[in-house]
Scaffold this motif. Structure first.
Motif, PDB file in Angstrom:
ATOM      1  N   PHE A 275      47.152  34.079 112.008  1.00 59.92           N
ATOM      2  CA  PHE A 275      45.753  33.715 112.199  1.00 59.92           C
ATOM      3  C   PHE A 275      44.993  33.658 110.874  1.00 59.92           C
ATOM      4  N   ILE A 276      45.433  34.465 109.894  1.00 59.78           N
ATOM      5  CA  ILE A 276      44.739  34.527 108.599  1.00 59.78           C
ATOM      6  C   ILE A 276      45.629  34.088 107.450  1.00 59.78           C
ATOM      7  N   ASP A 277      46.729  33.372 107.761  1.00 56.06           N
ATOM      8  CA  ASP A 277      47.604  32.916 106.678  1.00 56.06           C
ATOM      9  C   ASP A 277      47.038  31.647 106.052  1.00 56.06           C
ATOM     10  N   ARG A 278      47.841  30.934 105.264  1.00 55.11           N
ATOM     11  CA  ARG A 278      47.346  29.790 104.504  1.00 55.11           C
ATOM     12  C   ARG A 278      46.827  28.653 105.392  1.00 55.11           C
ATOM     13  N   LEU A 279      47.316  28.559 106.632  1.00 54.48           N
ATOM     14  CA  LEU A 279      46.816  27.519 107.532  1.00 54.48           C
ATOM     15  C   LEU A 279      45.438  27.855 108.076  1.00 54.48           C
ATOM     16  N   GLY A 280      45.109  29.154 108.090  1.00 55.72           N
ATOM     17  CA  GLY A 280      43.820  29.582 108.605  1.00 55.72           C
ATOM     18  C   GLY A 280      43.691  29.367 110.100  1.00 55.72           C
ATOM     19  N   HIS A 281      42.448  29.347 110.580  1.00 56.08           N
ATOM     20  CA  HIS A 281      42.185  29.148 112.000  1.00 56.08           C
ATOM     21  C   HIS A 281      40.898  28.355 112.173  1.00 56.08           C
ATOM     22  N   LEU A 282      40.667  27.892 113.375  1.00 56.04           N
ATOM     23  CA  LEU A 282      39.485  27.077 113.653  1.00 56.04           C
ATOM     24  C   LEU A 282      38.252  27.957 113.804  1.00 56.04           C
ATOM     25  N   GLU A 283      37.131  27.402 113.442  1.00 53.56           N
ATOM     26  CA  GLU A 283      35.856  28.102 113.601  1.00 53.56           C
ATOM     27  C   GLU A 283      35.648  28.481 115.070  1.00 53.56           C
ATOM     28  N   GLY A 284      35.342  29.760 115.299  1.00 54.80           N
ATOM     29  CA  GLY A 284      35.072  30.232 116.650  1.00 54.80           C
ATOM     30  C   GLY A 284      36.312  30.508 117.478  1.00 54.80           C
TER      31      GLY A 284
END
Length: 353
Positions: A275-284
């Protein structure tokens, strides 16, 4: 006469719409593209009379059954294919009428035993399926294919048409849209010029191609004219532009999700470190690992659409199925997952939720 050439990028398949006097035919429709085809028919004011497949495809699932469910159109395919759900088992010499026009059916076996070519009544255009591609042809090593048979079919039934006749194949992988009899007689490296049946057979028997990736799914499905096993939805949801995959999972494209981001619940089913790796996650986005999804469904608003997200779209497709089975009525999977979202350059967050 109305003529449109449509394209499915996932399988590089051309679908052809022909219309006259308010009636239409679709040649080689694709399952996922049925909403597009229906919208075009409606805009052009055409009633779909029949869908015609050139053969039992191995690289995509036909939209014939799905379109019949919506329009009452008849399904045509070679009688040789012995496909269930067929309304029009077609033979060499048959005619399929639409408005004041018609297509002539020509048997062109060789790629498969049940290949057909459809020739317009004035012989100005023909739809060759995989029997003759632009500067090529379909393979001959499965579904009762035969290089000798294909060579005879192409020369006797297709290249015997008038030189100016335009030829439209079922696929092209380079973006070329049309050819002609004169061009293929002269320039087709497999079937044109001075190539004889011995040259052609030797070439085709030594291609050593891998089988199409979707063959194990597509061929059985197409022998049912695209009818899914079990129940499958056919009506497109109105809350966002979605595509129905043959698996029964609705997908939303990244751009469409970006436009509807504030209106949906985003459920990210990856594991916490992802969830917090280089791909990240979507807002909200709400992190709910797939392994916890069944136990945490009470956290979601059943009245608001849900989009499931993961790295590539595989786990989230499974989550979409689970959510739908649990009674959530507006569920979609993010096509291509975070990988596709990131490639297309849309914004992400990388901080812990």
């Amino acid at each position: 006469m109305i003529f449109r050439q449509l394209f499915d990028s996932a399988s590089s398949t051309y679908t052809y719409l022909l219309g006259d006097s308010g009636e239409a035919l679709l040649i080689d429709p694709v399952y996922e593209q049925a909403p597009r085809d229906l919208a075009l028919l409606q805009e052009l004011g055409l009633r779909l009379v029949a869908t015609l497949d050139t053969h039992v495809h191995a690289d995509h699932v036909t939209g014939a059954w799905r379109l019949r469910q919506r329009t009452g159109s008849r399904i045509g395919i070679s009688a040789t294919a012995q496909a269930s759900e067929t309304d029009l088992p077609l033979h060499h010499g048959d005619r399929i009428a639409f408005g004041r026009r018609h297509l002539e059916v020509r048997a062109t076996p060789g790629h498969t035993s049940g290949c057909l070519t459809y020739v317009l009544d004035d012989q100005s255009m023909a739809f060759t399926g995989d029997s003759l591609l632009i500067r090529g042809c379909g393979r001959t090593d499965f579904q009762q294919g035969s290089p000798q048979q294909l060579f005879a079919s192409v020369h006797e039934q297709i290249l015997s048409l008038p030189p100016a006749c335009l030829l439209y194949p079922a696929h092209d992988y380079r973006g070329i849209t049309v050819t002609s009899v004169a061009e293929e007689r002269r320039y087709n490296p497999r079937l044109g010029g001075d190539v004889d049946v011995g040259d052609f057979t030797g070439h085709m028997n030594n291609l050593h191609l891998p089988h199409p990736k979707l063959m194990a799914v597509a061929v059985p499905a197409n022998l049912r004219c695209g009818k899914p096993e079990g129940d499958a939805p056919t009506d497109t949801p109105s809350w966002a532009p979605l595509t129905l995959r043959f698996s029964g999972v609705w997908e939303i494209e990244p751009m469409a999700l970006l436009e509807h981001l504030k209106e949906v619940q985003i459920v990210d089913v990856r594991e916490a470190p992802e969830f917090i790796d280089r791909l990240g996650h979507l807002e909200g986005a709400r992190l709910v690992p797939l392994s916890q999804l069944n136990e945490r469904m009470g956290e979601f608003d059943r009245a608001q659409p849900i989009v499931a997200v993961c790295r590539s779209g595989v786990r989230s497709a499974q989550a979409s199925v689970l959510l739908t089975k649990a009674g959530f009525g507006q569920v979609a999977n993010l096509a291509g997952g975070m990988l596709r979202w990131k490639i297309e350059g849309f914004p992400v967050e990388c901080d812990p939720a």
